[in-house]
Design a protein around this motif. Structure first.
Motif, PDB file in Angstrom:
ATOM      1  N   ALA A 653     -36.991   9.161  -7.221  1.00 43.77           N
ATOM      2  CA  ALA A 653     -35.625   9.213  -7.754  1.00 43.77           C
ATOM      3  C   ALA A 653     -35.541   8.546  -9.111  1.00 43.77           C
ATOM      4  O   ALA A 653     -34.824   9.017 -10.011  1.00 43.77           O
ATOM      5  N   LEU A 654     -36.274   7.453  -9.306  1.00 38.16           N
ATOM      6  CA  LEU A 654     -36.272   6.761 -10.597  1.00 38.16           C
ATOM      7  C   LEU A 654     -36.897   7.635 -11.679  1.00 38.16           C
ATOM      8  O   LEU A 654     -36.418   7.665 -12.823  1.00 38.16           O
ATOM      9  N   ALA A 655     -37.947   8.377 -11.343  1.00 41.15           N
ATOM     10  CA  ALA A 655     -38.613   9.231 -12.330  1.00 41.15           C
ATOM     11  C   ALA A 655     -37.707  10.376 -12.770  1.00 41.15           C
ATOM     12  O   ALA A 655     -37.834  10.866 -13.907  1.00 41.15           O
ATOM     13  N   ASP A 656     -36.787  10.840 -11.901  1.00 40.00           N
ATOM     14  CA  ASP A 656     -35.919  11.970 -12.227  1.00 40.00           C
ATOM     15  C   ASP A 656     -34.703  11.574 -13.042  1.00 40.00           C
ATOM     16  O   ASP A 656     -34.003  12.444 -13.585  1.00 40.00           O
ATOM     17  N   ARG A 657     -34.446  10.287 -13.155  1.00 47.39           N
ATOM     18  CA  ARG A 657     -33.212   9.862 -13.824  1.00 47.39           C
ATOM     19  C   ARG A 657     -33.349   9.903 -15.334  1.00 47.39           C
ATOM     20  O   ARG A 657     -34.401   9.596 -15.897  1.00 47.39           O
ATOM     21  N   VAL A 660     -31.631   5.962 -17.428  1.00 49.80           N
ATOM     22  CA  VAL A 660     -32.289   4.659 -17.436  1.00 49.80           C
ATOM     23  C   VAL A 660     -33.293   4.632 -18.571  1.00 49.80           C
ATOM     24  O   VAL A 660     -33.633   5.666 -19.170  1.00 49.80           O
ATOM     25  N   SER A 661     -33.778   3.445 -18.872  1.00 50.70           N
ATOM     26  CA  SER A 661     -34.757   3.296 -19.947  1.00 50.70           C
ATOM     27  C   SER A 661     -35.999   4.140 -19.668  1.00 50.70           C
ATOM     28  O   SER A 661     -36.492   4.203 -18.531  1.00 50.70           O
ATOM     29  N   GLY A 662     -36.486   4.814 -20.731  1.00 52.15           N
ATOM     30  CA  GLY A 662     -37.694   5.606 -20.591  1.00 52.15           C
ATOM     31  C   GLY A 662     -38.897   4.787 -20.165  1.00 52.15           C
ATOM     32  O   GLY A 662     -39.850   5.319 -19.589  1.00 52.15           O
ATOM     33  N   VAL A 663     -38.855   3.480 -20.432  1.00 50.85           N
ATOM     34  CA  VAL A 663     -39.952   2.613 -20.005  1.00 50.85           C
ATOM     35  C   VAL A 663     -40.119   2.687 -18.497  1.00 50.85           C
ATOM     36  O   VAL A 663     -41.248   2.706 -17.972  1.00 50.85           O
ATOM     37  N   LEU A 664     -38.982   2.777 -17.748  1.00 50.23           N
ATOM     38  CA  LEU A 664     -39.042   2.811 -16.292  1.00 50.23           C
ATOM     39  C   LEU A 664     -39.253   4.224 -15.764  1.00 50.23           C
ATOM     40  O   LEU A 664     -40.067   4.439 -14.852  1.00 50.23           O
ATOM     41  N   SER A 665     -38.518   5.207 -16.310  1.00 50.14           N
ATOM     42  CA  SER A 665     -38.693   6.571 -15.801  1.00 50.14           C
ATOM     43  C   SER A 665     -40.072   7.112 -16.141  1.00 50.14           C
ATOM     44  O   SER A 665     -40.697   7.811 -15.332  1.00 50.14           O
ATOM     45  N   GLY A 666     -40.583   6.797 -17.330  1.00 52.37           N
ATOM     46  CA  GLY A 666     -41.941   7.212 -17.673  1.00 52.37           C
ATOM     47  C   GLY A 666     -42.971   6.544 -16.782  1.00 52.37           C
ATOM     48  O   GLY A 666     -43.948   7.166 -16.361  1.00 52.37           O
ATOM     49  N   ARG A 667     -42.725   5.268 -16.470  1.00 51.67           N
ATOM     50  CA  ARG A 667     -43.674   4.559 -15.605  1.00 51.67           C
ATOM     51  C   ARG A 667     -43.640   5.121 -14.185  1.00 51.67           C
ATOM     52  O   ARG A 667     -44.679   5.279 -13.546  1.00 51.67           O
ATOM     53  N   ALA A 668     -42.447   5.449 -13.685  1.00 51.67           N
ATOM     54  CA  ALA A 668     -42.341   6.025 -12.347  1.00 51.67           C
ATOM     55  C   ALA A 668     -43.065   7.363 -12.275  1.00 51.67           C
ATOM     56  O   ALA A 668     -43.733   7.678 -11.272  1.00 51.67           O
ATOM     57  N   THR A 669     -42.963   8.162 -13.332  1.00 48.81           N
ATOM     58  CA  THR A 669     -43.688   9.431 -13.373  1.00 48.81           C
ATOM     59  C   THR A 669     -45.185   9.214 -13.298  1.00 48.81           C
ATOM     60  O   THR A 669     -45.907   9.929 -12.591  1.00 48.81           O
ATOM     61  N   ARG A 670     -45.682   8.233 -14.019  1.00 53.14           N
ATOM     62  CA  ARG A 670     -47.124   7.949 -13.999  1.00 53.14           C
ATOM     63  C   ARG A 670     -47.574   7.477 -12.617  1.00 53.14           C
ATOM     64  O   ARG A 670     -48.661   7.866 -12.137  1.00 53.14           O
ATOM     65  N   LEU A 671     -46.772   6.649 -11.938  1.00 53.34           N
ATOM     66  CA  LEU A 671     -47.137   6.186 -10.608  1.00 53.34           C
ATOM     67  C   LEU A 671     -47.239   7.345  -9.627  1.00 53.34           C
ATOM     68  O   LEU A 671     -48.151   7.410  -8.788  1.00 53.34           O
ATOM     69  N   LEU A 672     -46.296   8.296  -9.749  1.00 54.92           N
ATOM     70  CA  LEU A 672     -46.344   9.466  -8.878  1.00 54.92           C
ATOM     71  C   LEU A 672     -47.573  10.312  -9.153  1.00 54.92           C
ATOM     72  O   LEU A 672     -48.220  10.824  -8.224  1.00 54.92           O
ATOM     73  N   GLU A 682     -46.976  19.605 -13.364  1.00 56.46           N
ATOM     74  CA  GLU A 682     -45.609  19.102 -13.367  1.00 56.46           C
ATOM     75  C   GLU A 682     -45.497  17.842 -14.232  1.00 56.46           C
ATOM     76  O   GLU A 682     -44.507  17.647 -14.944  1.00 56.46           O
ATOM     77  N   ALA A 683     -46.533  16.969 -14.194  1.00 48.65           N
ATOM     78  CA  ALA A 683     -46.525  15.774 -15.025  1.00 48.65           C
ATOM     79  C   ALA A 683     -46.536  16.140 -16.501  1.00 48.65           C
ATOM     80  O   ALA A 683     -45.809  15.552 -17.315  1.00 48.65           O
ATOM     81  N   ALA A 684     -47.342  17.163 -16.869  1.00 51.45           N
ATOM     82  CA  ALA A 684     -47.393  17.599 -18.267  1.00 51.45           C
ATOM     83  C   ALA A 684     -46.062  18.192 -18.697  1.00 51.45           C
ATOM     84  O   ALA A 684     -45.607  17.995 -19.828  1.00 51.45           O
ATOM     85  N   SER A 685     -45.408  18.926 -17.792  1.00 50.96           N
ATOM     86  CA  SER A 685     -44.108  19.506 -18.104  1.00 50.96           C
ATOM     87  C   SER A 685     -43.073  18.418 -18.344  1.00 50.96           C
ATOM     88  O   SER A 685     -42.280  18.496 -19.294  1.00 50.96           O
ATOM     89  N   ARG A 686     -43.073  17.386 -17.496  1.00 52.77           N
ATOM     90  CA  ARG A 686     -42.136  16.277 -17.693  1.00 52.77           C
ATOM     91  C   ARG A 686     -42.439  15.526 -18.991  1.00 52.77           C
ATOM     92  O   ARG A 686     -41.522  15.107 -19.704  1.00 52.77           O
ATOM     93  N   PHE A 687     -43.704  15.379 -19.291  1.00 54.82           N
ATOM     94  CA  PHE A 687     -44.102  14.709 -20.536  1.00 54.82           C
ATOM     95  C   PHE A 687     -43.585  15.486 -21.734  1.00 54.82           C
ATOM     96  O   PHE A 687     -43.061  14.918 -22.698  1.00 54.82           O
TER      97      PHE A 687
END
Length: 800
Positions: A653-657, A660-672, A682-687
């Motif tokens: 949910a944090l990655a989809d928001r 919020v600061s990109g520092v957190l949403s970008g980090r959540a995407t990387r963790l996933l 999907e990660a490349a598309s979000r990037f």
């Protein structure tokens, strides 16, 4: 007598190697002292002046010395042998007299120090160090060997520590007198006081030292010092009053020894005090008045091991010497001093695999002797030996010379004291435990690799962790050189320092044994700690195997977990609890209760995190990102299905928001992505979406920072991600590029060097591929490119 004249006499006698004259032997008129006891208070000044000596057989002889000097130590020993006093009085705290019985016993090896600690404030302590080359130590050992009574005559430690406390409370300025050795050295034409004293006293071949002449020199210097008011007023400057009281107490002790009927009283004290202790003593009444009513504090005294490096001036010790290792050599070596020293230097260098031959040693010895002759010195001193070492043995390399200085000139040796020396029960328990576990107390750093599957190593680890909990940092832990992802190994660096003895005294009220003290201290610390602090203490208590402490910590932990609403505190509390839970497998401790608390905290963190990340800026997000990362690692380590599922839903949910600061949403995407909960496409598309033109440059840079944090190998290995980032950077306007450059530099600067090189190589290959593709679509006119191509070839040195 002027200072220059006295100094000339001292140097002349030292050069001649002759003994001190006997015309100034100290004579006490006992009848005069008895009469002086009844003299009116104003009969003499509180600060006595030097009076003429009586002629005849002396009853008291004052040996004024430097506190740490081999020449002075030899001379004191020789003077005591020749005079055979019936009692020896030594400068030192008078209440330490009971400890003199330990001098000369097996296990008492200097350097050691008298340690005085206040009972109500253990942190307030005082030390009186002794080396084997200390004149006072030689006086103590001489008396012990001959069965001669020996006493300390300075103000008691109970008084000195009370005065130090009052000086601090009153914020009185600490005024210092001029260094008397420096004054005499300057009068003799020496720029370096150490060199003057070494020439005059410490390097003398004869055992006798010019005690009387040095005392005369000090008397001349004291004539220029401000005197205490005649009435001994307490309004006098603090430093004058302190010195006057010390010397008054010394005179009182001399009078007491004479009243007891001793025929020959030897006094070993600092040369500065000698002029007011020799000769006919003044009336006793002013001294008694000066000492009356002095405040005292309850203190305990003991002998403590000391180190040679703590005798050095650079350690901050006021009475230290520049070269304790050299002075030790001067005292213990009786012949061929320079040659034997250089042999030891050669040994130091050989241990570092440097080729040093006997020819080098011979040549360095000759050079030191020549330098001394050219400079007009009676013997080669440390300066000449050091220059010869640098030139011949170290071939001008100051780095090698620094090793020699550290190993020999200063040295690092720890003294020892007998086991039956009085101490606090906690220290006795530590020493017994260390002896059982074969852990020696050493003054040089020692690396200790522990395998926690072995009983002895596990016991060592527990001891060191327990000591750290009570503030006795004997060891500092490091990441083991052989450790991977397991917890079976620890690496410690052990270093025993004298002040750790004081730390043990401070910790003594917590318990009589190390486990008891550590348990009591950790429970007390938890009472004033927040949730992360309590969980850290729980982890440390488990590592130290303190089950009693755990019983007291768990109720505090439950209370903090229920009351603390700060999501950062909750996130920080999870990792220590999860790590502690693992110790049930490694260390054999029972920690079932911790799993329940850890799982409850994960639920609370997942519930609070969505609201906590709303509306915070990038700087606050970076702080929170570190807590999220630590909690994420802990959840994966815990591997609880219910908790893990809840945590992944929260991260997703944090990655989809987008609010919020990109520092957190970008980090959540990387963790996933790293955990396999998000596929690479999907990660490349979000990037790509995050770095689109419609997003402000600083926002996209923050997202990239969060996504790339934790390693650049992903970027180096995935050309699609790299291409997206490259295209975004290439499309930035000049002002946007200037704005986001610091953020990108911080992101890539945090990567390890190897990963940065890998990313750079990938970018270069990406650039060559793009250039090749572009050149395939372009036809060049040979006539247009011929001239510039010829110029380039000429610049490169190739034929045209």
């Amino acid at each position: 007598m002027t200072g220059t004249a006295v100094t000339s006499t001292v140097v002349a006698q030292a050069d001649a190697g002759g003994p001190a004259t006997s015309a100034t032997d100290d004579v006490q008129d006992h009848a005069h002292d008895d009469a002086a006891d009844d003299a009116p208070d104003d009969a003499t000044q509180a600060r006595p002046h030097v009076v003429p000596q009586d002629v005849g057989e002396p009853r008291v002889r004052v040996l004024g010395v430097r506190h740490h000097g081999p020449g002075s130590a030899r001379a004191v020993r020789a003077a005591l042998d020749a005079w055979s006093p019936t009692v020896v009085l030594v400068e030192g705290p008078a209440d330490a007299d009971p400890l003199t019985v330990f001098v000369g016993r097996d296990g008492m090896e200097p350097p050691v120090a008298l340690l005085a600690v206040t009972a109500d404030e253990p942190r307030r302590a005082a030390w009186w160090p002794f080396a084997v080359f200390s004149p006072e130590w030689q006086a103590l050992t001489w008396a012990a060997a001959g069965g001669v009574p020996v006493r300390f005559i300075d103000l008691p430690a109970a008084v000195q520590l009370a005065h130090e406390a009052s000086d601090e409370d009153g914020d009185q300025p600490q005024e210092l007198r001029t260094d008397p050795v420096a004054a005499l050295a300057h009068a003799a034409g020496y720029e370096d006081p150490e060199r003057w004293w070494e020439d005059v006293v410490e390097s003398r071949a004869a055992d006798a030292a010019p005690f009387d002449v040095i005392t005369d020199a000090m008397a001349a210097l004291r004539e220029h010092e401000p005197a205490l008011p005649d009435d001994g007023s307490s309004d006098a400057p603090a430093h004058l009053l302190r010195e006057a009281r010390r010397e008054a107490h010394m005179r009182q002790q001399i009078r007491a020894a004479l009243r007891e009927g001793h025929e020959r009283v030897a006094v070993v004290c600092g040369a500065w005090h000698a002029p007011v202790l020799r000769g006919r003593l003044p009336a006793a009444a002013p001294d008694a008045r000066l000492l009356r009513g002095l405040p005292r504090r309850k203190v305990s005294l003991t002998w403590s091991p000391w180190t040679t490096s703590r005798l050095a001036l650079h350690s901050g010790y006021g009475a230290g010497v520049a070269s304790p290792g050299w002075y030790q050599h001067l005292f213990t070596c009786t012949d061929r001093v320079v040659a034997r020293w250089l042999v030891e230097v050669a040994g130091v260098l050989r241990r570092r695999d440097l080729p040093v031959s006997s020819a080098h040693v011979i040549e360095a010895t000759r050079l030191a002797q020549v330098l001394a002759a050219v400079r007009g010195r009676p013997h080669p001193g440390l300066a000449e030996v050091t220059e010869a070492t640098r030139a011949v043995l170290c071939e001008g390399d100051d780095a090698l010379l620094a090793h020699v200085t550290a190993d020999l000139v200063v040295g690092e040796r720890l003294g020892t004291v007998p086991d039956d020396v009085p101490t606090v029960p906690l220290e006795a328990d530590l020493r017994a435990t260390a002896r059982r576990l074969r852990l020696p107390f050493e003054a040089a750093p020692r690396t200790l690799d522990l395998d926690l599957r072995k009983d002895t190593d596990l016991a060592r680890s527990r001891l060191l962790h327990r000591l750290a909990l009570v503030g006795v940092d004997w060891g500092t832990t490091e990441t083991s050189r052989t450790r991977t992802t397991g917890t079976f190994r620890e690496t410690w660096t052990l270093l025993w320092r004298p002040e750790l003895t004081v730390a043990l005294v401070e910790a003594a009220p917590w318990g009589a044994t190390v486990p008891a003290a550590a348990s009591a201290r950790v429970v007390a610390d938890a009472a004033g700690s927040d949730l992360p602090g309590v969980t850290a203490l729980v982890e440390r208590a488990l590592v130290a195997d303190l089950p009693d402490a755990l019983d007291g910590l768990l109720p505090v932990l439950d209370a903090r977990a229920a009351q603390d609403g700060d999501v950062a505190h909750v996130l920080r509390a999870v990792p220590p609890l999860v790590r502690a839970h693992r110790y049930s497998d490694v260390r054999g401790t029972r920690v079932e209760a911790l799993a329940r608390v850890a799982d409850a905290l994960v639920v609370r963190a997942c519930a609070a995190l969505p609201g906590a990340v709303t509306g915070i800026d990038d700087d606050a997000a970076r702080v929170l990102r570190a807590d999220v990362d630590a909690a994420h690692d802990a959840v994966r380590l815990r591997d609880d299905p219910a908790g893990s599922e809840l945590w992944w839903r929260t991260v997703s949910a944090l990655a989809d928001r987008t609010d919020v600061s990109g520092v957190l949403s970008g980090r959540a995407t990387r963790l996933l992505l790293d955990a396999g909960h998000l596929d690479p496409d999907e990660a490349a598309s979000r990037f790509s979406r995050a770095l689109s033109r419609g997003t402000p440059a600083r926002t996209t840079a923050a997202w990239a920072e969060g996504f790339l944090d934790g390693g650049g190998l992903l970027l180096a290995g995935d050309r699609r991600l790299l291409g997206v980032l490259d295209a975004w950077v290439g499309a930035l306007r000049d002002d946007d590029f200037t704005d986001v450059l610091p953020l990108l530099r911080r992101t890539f600067g945090a990567l390890p060097a190897g990963e940065r090189r890998a990313v750079g190589t990938a970018v270069a290959q990406l650039g060559r591929a793009g250039a090749a593709a572009a050149s395939a679509d372009v036809e060049l006119d040979p006539e247009l490119v011929r001239a510039p191509l010829a110029t380039v070839l000429r610049l490169l040195g190739a034929a045209t």
